[in-house]
Enzyme design. Structure first.
Site, PDB file in Angstrom:
ATOM      1  CB  SER A 575      -0.948  -0.057   1.199  1.00  0.00           C
ATOM      2  OG  SER A 575      -2.017   0.812   1.040  1.00  0.00           O
ATOM      3  CG  ASP A 661      -7.696  -2.126  -3.190  1.00  0.00           C
ATOM      4  OD1 ASP A 661      -8.230  -1.327  -2.395  1.00  0.00           O
ATOM      5  OD2 ASP A 661      -6.642  -2.727  -2.950  1.00  0.00           O
ATOM      6  CG  HIS A 707      -4.482  -3.142   0.135  1.00  0.00           C
ATOM      7  ND1 HIS A 707      -5.539  -2.542  -0.480  1.00  0.00           N
ATOM      8  CD2 HIS A 707      -4.028  -2.253   1.031  1.00  0.00           C
ATOM      9  CE1 HIS A 707      -5.702  -1.330   0.018  1.00  0.00           C
ATOM     10  NE2 HIS A 707      -4.801  -1.134   0.942  1.00  0.00           N
TER      11      HIS A 707
END
Length: 732
Positions: A575, A661, A707
């Site tokens: 990230s 995402d 994630h």
């Protein structure tokens, strides 16, 4: 967890908005998750991933001075532009998926072997770990494999009652995020979240001989019981929480809005003080806090303000004996302090110091009890437990085992408890349970025979001198039997954002690498929180480049000391950690041979320029505001990974991204990969040297998961693919 301090410290100290949240950015979840016993009773409300990478959305169309007859043309142009963009996105997505399908065949055999080894270690060390228990009155509550279970505290026969099942209730595939029991234990509220969405659903069960669903509330983030039948909760929309509601379960049921936050930089959640006297409405930006109190004895009264928000001051509130205990950054030095004030006079001018942290000390967590407060601290890479006795006004500091790098506090809903339970761990040491007894004033390890300490791993703590002479901590792990360390593969970890520490909890794959002779290095660069609030401040906004300088200094020191060498060195980040990882690939590619990135944030400038994205305004306190400040724009452009790609010899890069995402939009990663590939090919065509090495740039796009949260199987597959890639690139 029972009160906000745990989430608060991990969240506000890092200025992350929904913690768990790793923010775009925040994802501390690089590796495998526990296959079973995925328990969220302790609820890190700001879990590594509730925090916030701005989700993508089409920018609103702006019409300037359209003349009569041209307005329709503008609309047609807009539609054509959007359609072309969508088609390009779909073409790129399809192309990358086809490319990965071809490449993945070459990793298949190695991936299979790695998965088998990780599963073997998982079965040995973590599969049979007991789920955390939460004692409440005469009952013990816990969660396992989608079931919420209850047993009598004095029952040693193992009898349990099923209170809730995600599958039986029609929530198959969802996981339990948070659990709250009403004071009289007649109701249970739990939130459920799927892998593909950050929005949770709150289910309220009426307990009894046959538990049943009383109510289902969609889009809920946090919730607490004020009384036996009054529940407060926050609603979540587009990754933002700004409204607090109250709902009743009396004969006359109703729901009403209690609080609304008007400032888009602030995120709202609620918690209950440990003694259940107050609910706190916590409105926080990344640098500033405001807390309102709801008296649980009078839950229908309006909230009362503790202290109006003051720029740069973050604080959180607990209660004991008609006094508020306030964890805050107020005053100098700008590190956390524990202060107190009378409930009748809560303003900042009445705050009295109880305990102040030393500089370069990280407050990891805090738990309040009736007559004590326990602080978990990190100093110079070591963990400490500080016990503050309110009656004797004494402070005792206990150093925890030197192998420990991370801890998890267990739930203590009864503030009169005489024992504090927690678990210690490290990347290569499975969790071990400890208990601190207030009565005996000692620390006891629980069930030491169940999880053996890993004896073949050596831990070294180093300090690298950065460009400005600042000393940057590094934690290094390697096999004690390894010889010629300069020939061993090295995996470097970095994050450096939001004041969040690197994730140093146990991961089976890390232990596997140690057993295979790898070296693991964790670089605690500025921008993270390992040395307290100042460490974060020194690495955000106009100081972001310091984190890059720190990372470079760490890698160079490791090589100088004989820990591997560039051709055997790999870098991994998740990230927001992708900012520094991507930046060093641009500035010093010769230091690294291969890079693994998971949902990386690699286009800071374009993201921060788009204020229509739900979280871009909130992120300004971390990255700056390039729209309002040209100097800030130039500064971001100076380190932004996407904007600094150039023709040169890059390391090989493996990126895992997620199609849905919400925090790191796939479109930005697709652009980054395309630009990076072009730069590597341009460089290769210009040099034309015999045997010229062309790096592999691989993008693995997952259709499900994120994630932040993935299933055990998906997470295992990802880790195995990452390690197969690294082994192939480093030729080990």
């Amino acid at each position: 967890m029972c009160w906000t301090a745990k989430s608060f410290v991990r969240w506000l100290s890092s200025s992350v908005k929904y913690y768990p949240k790793d923010n775009h950015l925040q994802a501390l979840c690089l590796c495998t998750k526990t296959k079973l016993n995925k328990c969220h009773i302790l609820d890190w409300s700001r879990s590594p991933c509730n925090s916030a990478v701005p989700p993508g959305r089409i920018l609103s169309w702006r019409l300037f001075s359209c003349k009569e007859g041209t307005k329709d043309l503008c609309k047609r142009e807009k539609i054509a532009s959007v359609t072309a963009s969508e088609l390009l996105y779909k073409d790129l997505l399809k192309s990358e998926q086809e490319n990965w399908n071809k490449i993945s065949r070459s990793y298949k055999a190695m991936t299979k072997r790695i998965k088998e080894k990780i599963e073997e270690l998982h079965n040995k060390y973590t599969l049979h770990l007991e789920s955390p228990r939460m004692r409440f009155g005469g009952n013990v509550y816990f969660e396992e494999n989608g079931y919420i279970l209850c047993s009598k505290a004095d029952d040693d026969k193992g009898n349990v009652h099923i209170l809730f099942s995600t599958e039986d209730m029609g929530f198959s595939g969802a996981y339990i995020k948070r659990i709250r029991i009403s004071p009289d234990e007649r109701y249970l509220a739990t939130s459920l979240q799927s892998e593909n969405s950050e929005e949770a659903t709150c289910v309220i069960m009426k307990l009894g001989d046959v538990p049943f669903v009383e109510e289902v509330i969609p889009n809920v983030f946090s919730f607490e019981w004020a009384t036996n039948d009054v529940l407060y909760y926050t609603s979540q929309k587009n990754l933002k929480c700004q409204n607090v509601f109250m709902t009743t379960f009396t004969n006359e049921k109703y729901t009403k809005l209690v609080y609304t936050e008007q400032d888009a930089r602030f995120f709202v959640d609620i918690y209950c003080t440990k003694d259940r006297r107050f609910l706190t409405i916590n409105s926080n930006s990344k640098t500033t806090s405001e807390v309102w109190l709801i008296d649980c004895r009078h839950p229908f009264k309006l909230p009362v303000l503790v202290q109006a928000r003051t720029k740069g001051v973050i604080y959180h509130v607990e209660h004991r004996n008609n006094e508020l205990y306030i964890l805050t950054s107020y005053g100098e030095p700008a590190e956390y302090k524990l202060m107190k004030a009378s409930v009748a006079s809560t303003g900042m001018e009445n705050w009295q110091l109880v305990y102040a942290l030393e500089e370069k000390t990280k407050l990891i967590d805090l738990e309040m009890f009736r007559d004590h407060c326990i602080m978990f601290l990190q100093k110079a890479g070591y963990l400490y437990l500080n016990v503050i006795a309110f009656v004797s006004h004494s402070v005792q500091s206990i150093q925890l085992p030197t192998w420990a790098c991370a801890f998890e506090l267990e739930s203590h809903p009864e503030h009169a408890s005489s024992t504090c339970y927690f678990q210690l761990t490290s990347p290569v040491h499975p969790p071990r349970r400890f208990a601190y007894s207030f009565k005996e004033n000692n620390l006891i390890e629980q069930a030491a025979e169940e999880v053996p300490i890993i004896m073949n791993c050596h831990t070294t703590r180093l300090l690298a001198k950065s460009k400005d002479e600042t000393l940057v901590p590094i934690t290094v792990f390697h096999n004690v039997n390894s010889k010629e360390l300069h020939r061993k593969p090295l995996l470097v970890h970095v994050y450096g954002a939001y004041g969040i520490d690197l994730n140093m909890s146990f991961k089976e794959e890390k232990l596997m690498l140690i057993e295979e002779g790898w070296i693991l290095a964790y670089c605690h660069v500025r921008g993270g929180g390992e040395l307290g609030l100042r460490w974060h401040k020194d690495g955000c906004q106009q100081n972001k480049l310091k984190g890059l300088h720190d990372l470079k200094a760490c890698i160079m020191l490791l090589h100088e000391l004989g820990f591997s060498q560039p051709k055997y060195t790999a870098l991994t980040a998740v990230s927001a950690g992708g900012v520094l990882a991507g930046a060093i690939c641009n500035s010093d590619p010769e230091l690294i041979r291969a890079v693994v990135l998971q949902a990386p944030f690699v286009d800071v400038l374009n993201t921060m320029m788009k204020t229509h994205l739900p979280l871009s305004i909130e992120e300004q306190e971390e990255w700056g505001n390039p729209l309002a400040d040209e100097k800030c724009m130039k500064y971001i452009k100076n380190y932004c990974p996407y904007h600094n790609i150039k023709p040169q010899c890059y390391p090989s890069v493996f990126i895992t991204a997620y199609e849905n995402d919400q925090r790191v939009p796939l479109t930005g990663i697709l652009r980054y990969v395309q630009k990076l590939r072009k730069a590597t090919l341009d460089h290769a065509s210009r040099t034309r040297k015999k045997g010229n090495w062309i790096p592999n740039i691989i993008l693995d796009i997952q259709a499900s998961g994120s994630h932040c949260d993935s299933s055990w199987e998906d997470s295992l597959n990802e880790v195995a693919r990452h390690l197969a890639f690294l082994k192939k690139e480093l030729q080990v």
